[in-house]
Design an enzyme around this catalytic site. Sequence first.
Site, PDB file in Angstrom:
ATOM      1  N   ARG A 191       0.799  -1.209  -0.146  1.00 38.69           N
ATOM      2  CA  ARG A 191      -0.067  -0.004  -0.051  1.00 38.69           C
ATOM      3  C   ARG A 191       0.807   1.087   0.024  1.00 38.69           C
ATOM      4  NH1 ARG A 191      -3.455  -2.680  -1.503  1.00 38.69           N
ATOM      5  NH2 ARG A 191      -5.596  -3.123  -0.894  1.00 38.69           N
TER       6      ARG A 191
ATOM      7  N   GLU B  27      -2.208   7.799  -5.145  1.00 37.82           N
ATOM      8  CA  GLU B  27      -2.634   7.078  -6.433  1.00 37.82           C
ATOM      9  C   GLU B  27      -4.040   7.232  -6.884  1.00 37.82           C
ATOM     10  OE1 GLU B  27      -3.464   2.412  -5.864  1.00 37.82           O
ATOM     11  OE2 GLU B  27      -1.379   3.141  -5.297  1.00 37.82           O
TER      12      GLU B  27
ATOM     13  N   HIS C 180       0.204  -0.215  -9.737  1.00 39.94           N
ATOM     14  CA  HIS C 180      -0.760  -0.882  -8.827  1.00 39.94           C
ATOM     15  C   HIS C 180      -1.179  -2.492  -9.654  1.00 39.94           C
ATOM     16  CE1 HIS C 180      -3.336  -0.986  -4.929  1.00 39.94           C
ATOM     17  NE2 HIS C 180      -2.834  -2.090  -5.278  1.00 39.94           N
TER      18      HIS C 180
END
Length: 331
Positions: free
Chosen positions: A233, A262, A294
Amino acid sequence: MEILAFGVQADEKPLIEQAFHGHDEVRCLDVFLNEVTAPIAAGHEIVSSSVNADLGADVLEILAAGGTRMVAQRSTGFNNIDLDTAGRLGMTIARVSYYSPYSVAEFAWTLAMAVNRRIVRASTRTRDFDFRLNGLMGRDMHGRTAGVLGTGKIGEAFARIAHGFGMRLLGWDVAENPACTALGMRYVAKEELLAGSDLVTLHVPLMPETRHLIDAAALKTMRDDAILLNSSRGGLVDTAALVTELRAGRFTGVGLDVYEAEAGLFFLDKSLEAIADDTLARLVTFPNVLVTSHQAYYTEDAVGQIVDATVKNVLDYRAGRRSENVLVPRS
């Protein structure tokens, strides 16, 4: 009943449609669930959200007012969900508690080897028919030390690969994983791990107590020539502090598949826009930094498991069943 799925990637759509076939109709949207898009869900009892959805209090209020009673999030992390508000509204919130740990662990190693062996720079050069080796020297991983922050399923998978490289293993977690100790991992304090590791990788959930786990002080504790990886994360790393250290010429390489700001950027095409995030804009200019969007979880195996678990969560909700995936029960 039609289920509305937000934030569906093109590769993901056929998997979702196939998985729900024979159970429910599903309408897939490529827009992400947030305060602006939440009204689209009006009239849908069940909504499915993606990893970057905003499920704060305001969004949940909009969903509940429109008749949504269940949100099935297609991810493991739930730091983006206001669970207290969901409980007050009588909504059921479910997540995917497990999917292939190998997808993330293998991708973390992909980042590690890419920054260590300067793969992106080498590929860019050869496209221009520049075959020089200057600046491309890497290091053997064999015999060096990997520090694993978080030794759950993904951390264990990463450690097994590191063990295969012939690396020494340091670990940090609230509880030791016997499978990791069997590999020779030695559990130490975070500061000792950071100071003693050639490679540091993060595999812990984002919670208030882990936010900026790698802050300015932690970064200064690390070796100047270390490799830092984050495929967990974005909020685990203080990015502004990281940029400061990179400007000072530190670290052999940094591989980031996540970024703390993000939302509103990742999974979207921003190539024709000016990026207002100065920290991210500076971060991607460093030659020893590799940022991806991601995608560590994004394999056929992992996404298939995520979709199957989401279908099960929906069916459990309809049948009034509880499972380990339920974060907030139906009232």
